[in-house]
Design an enzyme around this catalytic site. Structure first.
Site, PDB file in Angstrom:
ATOM      1  CE  LYS A  67      -7.530   0.775   2.870  1.00  0.00           C
ATOM      2  NZ  LYS A  67      -8.110   2.456   1.647  1.00  0.00           N
ATOM      3  CG  ASP A  78     -11.075   3.273   4.529  1.00  0.00           C
ATOM      4  OD1 ASP A  78     -10.448   4.143   4.976  1.00  0.00           O
ATOM      5  OD2 ASP A  78     -10.751   2.980   3.405  1.00  0.00           O
ATOM      6  CG  HIS A  93      -1.908   0.699   1.394  1.00  0.00           C
ATOM      7  ND1 HIS A  93      -3.145   0.529   0.359  1.00  0.00           N
ATOM      8  CD2 HIS A  93      -2.276   2.068   1.270  1.00  0.00           C
ATOM      9  CE1 HIS A  93      -4.208   1.015   0.508  1.00  0.00           C
ATOM     10  NE2 HIS A  93      -4.154   2.441   0.584  1.00  0.00           N
TER      11      HIS A  93
HETATM   12  N1  URA Z   1      -4.704   5.623   1.192  1.00  0.00           N
HETATM   13  C1  URA Z   1      -5.336   4.930   2.524  1.00  0.00           C
HETATM   14  O1  URA Z   1      -5.843   3.786   2.039  1.00  0.00           O
HETATM   15  N2  URA Z   1      -5.906   5.629   3.438  1.00  0.00           N
HETATM   16  C2  URA Z   1      -5.995   6.895   3.598  1.00  0.00           C
HETATM   17  O2  URA Z   1      -6.464   8.668   4.399  1.00  0.00           O
HETATM   18  C3  URA Z   1      -4.620   7.670   3.122  1.00  0.00           C
HETATM   19  C4  URA Z   1      -3.730   6.596   1.738  1.00  0.00           C
END
Ligand code: URA
Length: 424
Positions: free
Chosen positions: A187, A161, A82
């Site tokens: 996530k 989210d 990520h």
């Molecule tokens: N990426 C994400 O999934 N969430 C955030 O708050 C910032 C970057």
């Protein structure tokens, strides 16, 4: 429970309890709490922060807002990656096929643009036909067949989210360490990967502007990972200038392909090699150097590029049908001298204004809009030199705000490191 009491509590900088946080997440999802109330609470969190307990409660509540995936029985090595978001950050499009081509399974749920930063899902949607909304069954089955799938947040995986992220994007509440940590980690945990590599961007174009805040965010995410028994590695990488040459959705797809063809810009290529090597090292439990050798080989022999095309085909993308923008403008340097900065934040905001991102939830993206940066830091530029080419499907008259991103000086600068540190 009353949302006004909760907003006031956070406004006065008190800690929220587990049950208050669970209530907020549940009630926002079922529309009992309205967007304007949630925005107010998010702003109070942005200003006053949260402690690790509150962040853990929020992460748990977000995970429990939907389904989770258990990857413990799928077999084979798995890894997730990520990025906290940057300008010109197309690393997922490059590292995911690299890693998948080495036999590691990549189950990836990505986001849309957030604030001035771009999002992988918006980039993938610039490919005609590309499907980002796979069912859980399709998603799992695709990874089984080709080791790779990238999907957007479905309604049932961390739906809290999805809703909060879209609201943060348009309410000035993206740059909050607790909100970023819980958004990312919920996530990652819900998706089940036991190995997680995070590209934590630091600098003007990132959500996190300095190394101290980045170190704090990395520590929080690593702690959440430990609580869930996941291995987390964070690379703190530079985002003062845009990553690579291209900024904008379809332009970034094209640049990702150039890296996979071994024709990529140096910083972008080096960061992707480092990220992919950490992913492979974690997943296959081999040394970083051994993993790096494999990564370089798969890039050189074309396997990573072939995996990219296979992945796009599987999700029904028709790369040959990608368009060029209607309008194309070359923008020249305003004065002579050495190019010593291209402020990523200013470039990101300008890209957003010309249609690469959203300013309200309903905004429609111009996938072909974007900017190609024609010069590198420490290049000498004269007033005849093109520094940017701007692309758009509508006419643009103002380039001054983009030119404001440039610093042109009489002397070269010492280049900052690409990767500040690696934490785990
Ligand atoms: N990426 C994400 O999934 N969430 C955030 O708050 C910032 C970057």
């Amino acid at each position: 429970m009353n949302i006004l009491d909760i907003i006031n509590k956070k406004r006065l900088n008190s800690s929220l309890s587990k049950s208050e946080i669970e209530y907020v997440v549940r009630a926002y999802l079922d529309d009992t709490i309205k967007d304007y109330q949630m925005s107010s609470l998010l702003m109070a969190i942005c200003i006053n922060g949260m402690n690790q307990d509150e962040i853990n409660y929020l992460t748990d509540a977000m995970i429990n807002s939907g389904e989770t995936i258990d990857l413990s029985n799928v077999g084979g090595a798995t890894v997730d990656k990520h990025s906290t978001g940057g300008v010109g950050d197309k690393t997922t499009l490059i590292v995911a096929p690299i890693v998948a081509s080495l036999g590691v399974k990549v189950y990836k749920m990505s986001g849309r643009g957030l604030g001035h930063t771009g999002g992988t899902i918006d980039k993938l949607e610039s490919i005609p036909g590309f499907k980002v909304d796979l069912t859980k069954k399709q998603f799992l089955s695709q990874v089984n067949k080709i080791n790779l799938s990238v999907v957007s947040q479905t309604a049932n995986l961390v739906p809290a989210d999805k809703k909060i992220y879209a609201l943060r994007d348009v309410t000035g509440t993206v740059e909050s360490i607790p909100l970023i940590a819980s958004s990312i980690m919920s996530k990652k945990i819900a998706l089940g990967a036991s190995n997680i590599v995070i590209d934590l961007k630091v600098g003007s174009g990132a959500l996190i502007k300095n190394l101290d805040d980045a170190t704090e965010l990395a520590t929080i995410m690593i702690n959440i990972g430990k609580k869930y028994k996941r291995k987390v590695v964070c690379l703190l990488s530079n985002m003062d200038i845009p990553l690579g040459y291209n900024v904008g959705n379809s332009l970034e797809i094209k640049e990702a392909i150039s890296v996979l063809k071994n024709e990529g810009e140096e910083n972008l290529t080096n960061l992707c090699v480092a990220l992919a090597s950490h992913m492979v090292s974690l997943a296959l439990e081999i040394s970083f150097d051994e993993a790096r050798e494999k990564v370089i080989n798969t890039l050189k022999n074309g396997d990573a590029l072939a995996k990219f095309y296979e992945f796009i085909n599987f999700q029904q993308g028709r790369i040959d049908e990608m368009n060029d923008a209607l309008y194309k403008y070359d923008v020249k340097a305003p004065i002579n001298g050495f190019l010593t900065n291209i402020d990523a934040y200013i470039v990101g905001c300008y890209a957003c204004e010309i249609g690469c991102g959203r300013r309200s939830k309903e905004d429609v993206i111009d996938y072909d809009a974007g900017i190609i940066i024609r010069k590198k830091i420490n290049d000498y530029v004269s007033t005849n030199d093109i520094v940017f080419t701007v692309f758009s499907n509508s006419e643009i008259k103002d380039f001054q705000r983009l030119l404001d991103s440039l610093t042109i000086s009489s002397k070269k600068i010492e280049l900052p490191p690409l990767i500040y540190k690696v934490m785990s």
